[in-house]
Design a protein around this motif. Structure first.
Motif, PDB file in Angstrom:
ATOM      1  N   HIS A   1       0.851  -1.192   0.000  1.00 46.22           N
ATOM      2  CA  HIS A   1       0.000   0.000   0.000  1.00 46.22           C
ATOM      3  C   HIS A   1       0.878   1.230   0.000  1.00 46.22           C
ATOM      4  O   HIS A   1       1.792   1.359   0.807  1.00 46.22           O
TER       5      HIS A   1
ATOM      6  N   THR B   1       0.883   5.484   0.025  1.00 45.01           N
ATOM      7  CA  THR B   1       0.041   6.617   0.380  1.00 45.01           C
ATOM      8  C   THR B   1      -0.484   7.277  -0.884  1.00 45.01           C
ATOM      9  O   THR B   1       0.282   7.626  -1.780  1.00 45.01           O
ATOM     10  N   GLN B   2      -1.794   7.421  -0.978  1.00 45.26           N
ATOM     11  CA  GLN B   2      -2.419   7.989  -2.157  1.00 45.26           C
ATOM     12  C   GLN B   2      -3.025   9.337  -1.825  1.00 45.26           C
ATOM     13  O   GLN B   2      -3.370   9.613  -0.678  1.00 45.26           O
TER      14      GLN B   2
ATOM     15  N   HIS C   1      -6.126  11.210  -1.940  1.00 42.03           N
ATOM     16  CA  HIS C   1      -7.549  10.925  -2.083  1.00 42.03           C
ATOM     17  C   HIS C   1      -8.366  12.195  -2.298  1.00 42.03           C
ATOM     18  O   HIS C   1      -9.582  12.170  -2.171  1.00 42.03           O
TER      19      HIS C   1
ATOM     20  N   ARG D   1     -14.368   7.215  -0.074  1.00 41.50           N
ATOM     21  CA  ARG D   1     -13.530   6.007  -0.199  1.00 41.50           C
ATOM     22  C   ARG D   1     -13.672   5.128   1.043  1.00 41.50           C
ATOM     23  O   ARG D   1     -13.802   3.897   0.932  1.00 41.50           O
TER      24      ARG D   1
ATOM     25  N   TYR E   1      -5.116  -4.840   3.316  1.00 43.20           N
ATOM     26  CA  TYR E   1      -5.041  -3.700   2.394  1.00 43.20           C
ATOM     27  C   TYR E   1      -6.048  -2.618   2.773  1.00 43.20           C
ATOM     28  O   TYR E   1      -5.717  -1.428   2.842  1.00 43.20           O
ATOM     29  N   HIS E   2      -7.281  -3.039   3.034  1.00 38.18           N
ATOM     30  CA  HIS E   2      -8.312  -2.063   3.395  1.00 38.18           C
ATOM     31  C   HIS E   2      -7.968  -1.344   4.698  1.00 38.18           C
ATOM     32  O   HIS E   2      -8.200  -0.133   4.825  1.00 38.18           O
TER      33      HIS E   2
ATOM     34  N   VAL F   1      -5.476   1.305   3.991  1.00 31.16           N
ATOM     35  CA  VAL F   1      -6.108   2.462   3.348  1.00 31.16           C
ATOM     36  C   VAL F   1      -6.864   3.299   4.376  1.00 31.16           C
ATOM     37  O   VAL F   1      -6.765   4.533   4.400  1.00 31.16           O
TER      38      VAL F   1
ATOM     39  N   ASP G   1      -4.556   5.234   6.566  1.00 32.91           N
ATOM     40  CA  ASP G   1      -4.002   6.370   5.823  1.00 32.91           C
ATOM     41  C   ASP G   1      -5.022   7.501   5.727  1.00 32.91           C
ATOM     42  O   ASP G   1      -4.691   8.683   5.911  1.00 32.91           O
TER      43      ASP G   1
END
Length: 364
Positions: free
Chosen positions: A6, A8-9, A11, A20, A53-54, A57, A60
């Motif tokens: 993962h 950092t995105q 969003h 999200r 994964y979730h 997210v 984050d």
């Protein structure tokens, strides 16, 4: 299977980050239901990878955007918004009375310095707070106080130097309000900036038409131009990174426009049009019905339910005022309200038909 990585995105805005997080919560709930129904079968390893994964997210999102991960947290966030507004109002009022309480003890120079520093210092404090306040509530609260400090500054400087009132003060309020609104993402400040814009443009239009600017509100047509301009802002400049800004622009602009039309549709003497009162009222009644219907259709096509609701409300208001003009004096009251009820049922049938067409893709 390798463990999911993962990164950092970005969003986007907080609303996009919240959407999200809601997607992940909905996916988990639906997956559990499908598994219970025997329609979804995942190995324990796959399930663990997805959950890991979730969770990364969500962590984050919570760390960078302070999103709500449960219904309880969402309700508390709403409470914090209300409390922050009340706190900002109370602190701004306190600032106002503090200035007036001790104002006579300061020299003119000291008064000017204090009035100049108040919005500047609060502006800097809001920006500094925003850097470590992931929730944004404290920065927004200080931003509201800073806007109030600027309004107080302009008014008191005018009083100190005995300056004539000017509509240009609304331009300063609008500029500062927009600046704070976009830097701190405060919808209330956006609304205040829009109100100042309405006043500034309306006052100048009134002056150009030969009146004194203070009485610009006596001619509702002064609000047509700013309403149309502000309604078009989210159509020209994307507002995706600013939660709720597009809806604020278009809802408040529509409300201002339709209120002005509603007034003119019932009191034609307030218009600039060189006609008799009745033709003016009839003209604006047609404008009201037409634009309300167009707003409903536009909201339906664009997928903006808040515009559909606004159009529905004002279409109903225009319709009720016409019913009142036509039938209130000579119809029995029970028959009058029965007619309104039947009209409402007819409108429900029409809207239900439009909703089904929209879901079927025929109006998209």
């Amino acid at each position: 299977m390798n463990s999911p990585s993962h990164q950092t995105q970005d969003h986007g805005s907080k609303s996009q980050a919240q959407a999200r997080a809601d997607q992940i919560r909905a996916f988990r709930a639906e997956s559990d239901l499908l598994a219970q129904a025997g329609l979804l079968s995942l190995t324990e390893e796959n399930r663990q990878h997805i959950n890991t994964y979730h969770q990364q997210v969500l962590d984050d999102l919570r760390r960078h955007q302070d999103v709500d991960l449960s219904e309880g947290a969402r309700h508390l966030s709403l409470g914090m918004q209300i409390v922050s507004f009340l706190g900002a109002s109370a602190l701004a009022t306190s600032l106002f009375f503090l200035f007036y309480q001790y104002w006579g003890y300061f020299s003119t120079t000291q008064q000017v310095v204090l009035l100049t520093l108040a919005p500047l210092l609060s502006f800097g404090l809001a920006l500094a707070t925003r850097r470590f306040d992931t929730s944004g509530y404290y920065a927004k609260l200080i931003g509201l106080i800073s806007f109030a400090a600027l309004v107080l500054q302009i008014n008191m400087l005018g009083s100190i130097f005995n300056m004539a009132p000017s509509p240009n003060a609304f331009a300063l309020f609008a500029i500062y309000g927009f600046l704070l609104a976009y830097l701190l993402q405060v919808r209330l400040l956006l609304a205040a900036a829009m109100a100042s814009t309405f006043a500034f443009i309306g006052a100048h239009l009134g002056t150009w038409m030969g009146g004194y600017w203070i009485y610009f509100g006596e001619k509702p047509e002064h609000f047509f131009l700013p309403a149309l301009l502000l309604f078009a802002v989210p159509l020209v400049f994307t507002q995706h990174r600013y939660h709720g800004f597009a809806s604020i622009y278009q809802i408040l602009s529509s409300i201002a426009f339709f209120i002005a039309v509603l007034i003119l549709a019932n009191w034609g003497g307030a218009s600039y049009l060189p006609w008799e009162r009745k033709p003016i009222e009839g003209f604006y009644q047609v404008i009201g019905f037409g634009f309300a219907a167009l707003l409903i259709l536009y909201g339906l096509r664009a997928g903006r339910p808040y515009l559909m609701l606004t159009g529905n409300v004002f279409f109903a208001l225009f319709l009720f005022t016409k019913f009142f003009d036509w039938w209130w004096d000579w119809l029995p009251k029970y028959l009058f309200f029965l007619l309104i009820g039947l009209t409402a049922i007819l409108a429900m049938m029409v809207f239900n038909r439009l909703r089904k067409l929209q879901q079927g893709g025929h109006l998209s």
